[in-house]
Every structure is written in structure tokens, then in C-alpha cells.
Motif scaffolding. Structure first.
Motif, PDB file in Angstrom:
ATOM      1  N   ASN A  16    -101.679 -54.986  17.313  1.00 16.37           N
ATOM      2  CA  ASN A  16    -102.762 -55.822  17.821  1.00 16.37           C
ATOM      3  C   ASN A  16    -103.381 -56.735  16.775  1.00 16.37           C
ATOM      4  O   ASN A  16    -104.343 -57.443  17.072  1.00 16.37           O
ATOM      5  CB  ASN A  16    -103.858 -54.944  18.423  1.00 16.37           C
ATOM      6  N   SER A  43    -103.346 -64.115  21.073  1.00 14.12           N
ATOM      7  CA  SER A  43    -103.311 -62.821  21.747  1.00 14.12           C
ATOM      8  C   SER A  43    -103.625 -61.665  20.822  1.00 14.12           C
ATOM      9  O   SER A  43    -103.977 -60.591  21.276  1.00 14.12           O
ATOM     10  CB  SER A  43    -101.950 -62.618  22.397  1.00 14.12           C
ATOM     11  N   LYS A  44    -103.489 -61.881  19.522  1.00 11.89           N
ATOM     12  CA  LYS A  44    -103.771 -60.847  18.523  1.00 11.89           C
ATOM     13  C   LYS A  44    -104.948 -61.284  17.671  1.00 11.89           C
ATOM     14  O   LYS A  44    -105.224 -62.472  17.532  1.00 11.89           O
ATOM     15  CB  LYS A  44    -102.597 -60.681  17.554  1.00 11.89           C
ATOM     16  N   PRO A  83    -109.190 -62.363  19.138  1.00 15.72           N
ATOM     17  CA  PRO A  83    -108.493 -63.228  20.089  1.00 15.72           C
ATOM     18  C   PRO A  83    -109.418 -64.237  20.772  1.00 15.72           C
ATOM     19  O   PRO A  83    -108.977 -65.295  21.199  1.00 15.72           O
ATOM     20  CB  PRO A  83    -107.898 -62.245  21.104  1.00 15.72           C
TER      21      PRO A  83
END
Length: 77
Positions: free
Chosen positions: A29, A2-3, A59
Motif C-alpha cells: 500500500n 492508488s498508493k 492517495p
């Protein structure tokens, strides 16, 4: 993933790029990984496609090589 993951080796070029990346994408992030200090993550970086640092893995799995500080082989020692 996700990051994004930003891999670097702690050199001045890498640290400067780290500051720019954090400013651009936001601290929440991106995961910062100094493989000069955490050598156990070098294999992970290589498997993701990182050939030199500093580099960022998005990602989506894209590898963005930023500048040229050191090859993974140099960091591995």
C-alpha cells in the motif's frame, strides 16, 4: 494515485519511520522513495507539498510530515 508515497532521505530517523509505515499500512500500500538516492524525484515530492522528510503523501494528496529528519532544501544540497 492508488498508493501512499513515503519519501525519505535514508537517514536513521527516516529508515526507522519507513519500517513503522510499512508495518502500519502494508508493503503493498506504500511506495518507498529514498530521495537521498533518487534526487530526480525531489521536484515531484515538492510539488506534492513535501517540505521535509520523512513524509508520506496519501492517495488523497494529503501530506503527513513525520518527525523531522531534513528539509527538502537540505536533501537537494
Amino acid at each position: 494515485m492508488s498508493k501512499s508515497i513515503f519519501y525519505h532521505a535514508g537517514c536513521p530517523i527516516c529508515v526507522s519511520a519507513e519500517h513503522d509505515i510499512v508495518e502500519l499500512v502494508g508493503k503493498n500500500n506504500v511506495e518507498i522513495v529514498n530521495i537521498g538516492e533518487t534526487k530526480d524525484r525531489i521536484d515531484e515530492a515538492e510539488k506534492a507539498g513535501v517540505q521535509s522528510v520523512p513524509a508520506m503523501v496519501t492517495p488523497n494528496g494529503n501530506v503527513l510530515h513525520i518527525n523531522f529528519g531534513a528539509s527538502i532544501a537540505d536533501v537537494r544540497g
